[in-house]
Design a protein around this motif. Sequence first.
Motif, PDB file in Angstrom:
ATOM      1  N   LYS A 143       0.612  -1.120   0.273  1.00 42.20           N
ATOM      2  CA  LYS A 143      -0.272  -0.601  -0.151  1.00 42.20           C
ATOM      3  C   LYS A 143       1.006   1.352  -0.295  1.00 42.20           C
ATOM      4  CE  LYS A 143      -3.712   2.765   3.329  1.00 42.20           C
ATOM      5  NZ  LYS A 143      -4.101   3.030   4.223  1.00 42.20           N
ATOM      6  N   MET A 144       1.925   1.551   1.096  1.00 38.12           N
ATOM      7  CA  MET A 144       2.530   2.169   0.979  1.00 38.12           C
ATOM      8  C   MET A 144       3.985   2.098  -0.585  1.00 38.12           C
ATOM      9  SD  MET A 144       5.948   3.117   4.016  1.00 38.12           S
ATOM     10  CE  MET A 144       6.773   1.776   2.896  1.00 38.12           C
ATOM     11  N   ILE A 145       4.078   1.687  -1.496  1.00 37.81           N
ATOM     12  CA  ILE A 145       4.716   1.556  -2.167  1.00 37.81           C
ATOM     13  C   ILE A 145       3.792   2.283  -3.611  1.00 37.81           C
ATOM     14  CG2 ILE A 145       6.122   0.804  -4.420  1.00 37.81           C
ATOM     15  CD1 ILE A 145       7.218  -1.510  -1.737  1.00 37.81           C
ATOM     16  N   ALA A 146       2.761   1.292  -3.659  1.00 42.12           N
ATOM     17  CA  ALA A 146       1.828   2.300  -4.447  1.00 42.12           C
ATOM     18  C   ALA A 146       1.499   3.621  -4.377  1.00 42.12           C
ATOM     19  CB  ALA A 146       0.520   1.466  -4.257  1.00 42.12           C
ATOM     20  N   TRP A 202       4.877   6.955 -16.123  1.00 40.71           N
ATOM     21  CA  TRP A 202       5.237   5.628 -17.597  1.00 40.71           C
ATOM     22  C   TRP A 202       5.320   4.342 -16.385  1.00 40.71           C
ATOM     23  CZ3 TRP A 202       7.268  10.407 -18.675  1.00 40.71           C
ATOM     24  CH2 TRP A 202       6.978  10.618 -19.819  1.00 40.71           C
ATOM     25  N   PHE A 203       4.960   4.274 -14.835  1.00 45.85           N
ATOM     26  CA  PHE A 203       5.513   3.923 -13.815  1.00 45.85           C
ATOM     27  C   PHE A 203       3.664   2.818 -13.455  1.00 45.85           C
ATOM     28  CE2 PHE A 203       6.807   2.192  -9.742  1.00 45.85           C
ATOM     29  CZ  PHE A 203       7.270   1.210  -9.855  1.00 45.85           C
ATOM     30  N   LYS A 204       3.365   1.266 -13.234  1.00 39.55           N
ATOM     31  CA  LYS A 204       3.000   1.208 -12.458  1.00 39.55           C
ATOM     32  C   LYS A 204       2.755   0.120 -11.766  1.00 39.55           C
ATOM     33  CE  LYS A 204      -1.207   2.776 -14.808  1.00 39.55           C
ATOM     34  NZ  LYS A 204      -1.995   2.291 -15.729  1.00 39.55           N
ATOM     35  N   PHE A 205       2.668   0.292 -10.803  1.00 42.73           N
ATOM     36  CA  PHE A 205       3.589  -1.270  -9.527  1.00 42.73           C
ATOM     37  C   PHE A 205       1.609  -2.006  -9.833  1.00 42.73           C
ATOM     38  CE2 PHE A 205       2.725  -2.030  -4.811  1.00 42.73           C
ATOM     39  CZ  PHE A 205       3.813  -3.503  -4.842  1.00 42.73           C
ATOM     40  N   VAL A 206       2.391  -3.742  -9.680  1.00 38.85           N
ATOM     41  CA  VAL A 206       0.924  -4.606  -9.886  1.00 38.85           C
ATOM     42  C   VAL A 206       1.558  -5.865  -9.059  1.00 38.85           C
ATOM     43  CG1 VAL A 206       0.048  -6.213 -11.320  1.00 38.85           C
ATOM     44  CG2 VAL A 206       1.256  -3.915 -12.509  1.00 38.85           C
ATOM     45  N   TRP A 207       0.625  -6.339  -8.937  1.00 40.54           N
ATOM     46  CA  TRP A 207       0.477  -7.287  -7.488  1.00 40.54           C
ATOM     47  C   TRP A 207       0.176  -8.831  -7.534  1.00 40.54           C
ATOM     48  CZ3 TRP A 207      -0.682  -6.752  -1.743  1.00 40.54           C
ATOM     49  CH2 TRP A 207      -0.882  -7.732  -0.972  1.00 40.54           C
ATOM     50  N   LEU A 243      -4.370   0.122  -4.913  1.00 41.74           N
ATOM     51  CA  LEU A 243      -2.806  -0.402  -5.851  1.00 41.74           C
ATOM     52  C   LEU A 243      -4.830  -1.191  -6.639  1.00 41.74           C
ATOM     53  CD1 LEU A 243      -0.976  -1.628  -7.311  1.00 41.74           C
ATOM     54  CD2 LEU A 243      -0.503  -2.868  -4.939  1.00 41.74           C
ATOM     55  N   PRO A 244      -5.286  -0.554  -7.390  1.00 41.23           N
ATOM     56  CA  PRO A 244      -6.788  -1.471  -7.907  1.00 41.23           C
ATOM     57  C   PRO A 244      -5.494  -2.346  -9.007  1.00 41.23           C
ATOM     58  CG  PRO A 244      -6.236   0.772  -9.379  1.00 41.23           C
ATOM     59  CD  PRO A 244      -5.176   0.650  -7.892  1.00 41.23           C
ATOM     60  N   THR A 245      -4.337  -2.250  -9.056  1.00 43.66           N
ATOM     61  CA  THR A 245      -3.455  -3.559 -10.478  1.00 43.66           C
ATOM     62  C   THR A 245      -3.100  -4.814  -9.112  1.00 43.66           C
ATOM     63  OG1 THR A 245      -1.669  -2.149 -10.047  1.00 43.66           O
ATOM     64  CG2 THR A 245      -3.217  -1.820 -11.936  1.00 43.66           C
ATOM     65  N   ARG A 290      -8.233  -4.545   1.196  1.00 44.30           N
ATOM     66  CA  ARG A 290      -8.941  -3.936   0.963  1.00 44.30           C
ATOM     67  C   ARG A 290      -8.599  -2.970   0.904  1.00 44.30           C
ATOM     68  NH1 ARG A 290     -14.223  -5.158   2.873  1.00 44.30           N
ATOM     69  NH2 ARG A 290     -15.138  -6.393   1.138  1.00 44.30           N
ATOM     70  N   GLU A 291      -7.792  -2.562   2.547  1.00 46.53           N
ATOM     71  CA  GLU A 291      -7.360  -0.926   2.370  1.00 46.53           C
ATOM     72  C   GLU A 291      -6.231  -0.895   0.519  1.00 46.53           C
ATOM     73  OE1 GLU A 291      -5.106   0.049   5.617  1.00 46.53           O
ATOM     74  OE2 GLU A 291      -7.256  -0.388   6.987  1.00 46.53           O
TER      75      GLU A 291
END
Length: 139
Positions: free
Chosen positions: A83-86, A94-99, A120-122, A114-115
Amino acid sequence: MEDLVEEFIQKAGFKKDVNYFKEMYTSDMEKEFWIDLTSITNEQKTEKRFDYVIKTSNCVYWIETNFYASWGSKLNETARSYKMIAEESKSIKWFKFVWFTDWEWWISARNNLRETFDVLPTMYNINDMKNWIMKEVFK
């Protein structure tokens, strides 16, 4: 989990060391893609390693993968950390975080999950990968 994610990355048409990279550090990303990651590296005082990085013509995607064999505090800590990284990475163009995670044990940590999903919707699971989410996400 890393091997499973890599299998789906390859099935989506990405080539290792061409447009996807395994275990890439933030300093290497900054050099390779000319991207400023100081907001997630504490002004370059820390080094982060990405499980995978995918480079498309529109974006650089940082991918983290996790698989959990049981429930516990590790799940909560991971959710808080991501969450913090997101939040820190939202300012990077041009950068996206994906988990990618397994979800099986996440029922015990659903509030933290959920938080994290709120910022982080990705965030995806194994079933999403089986349903070709990578073709949709990495454009």
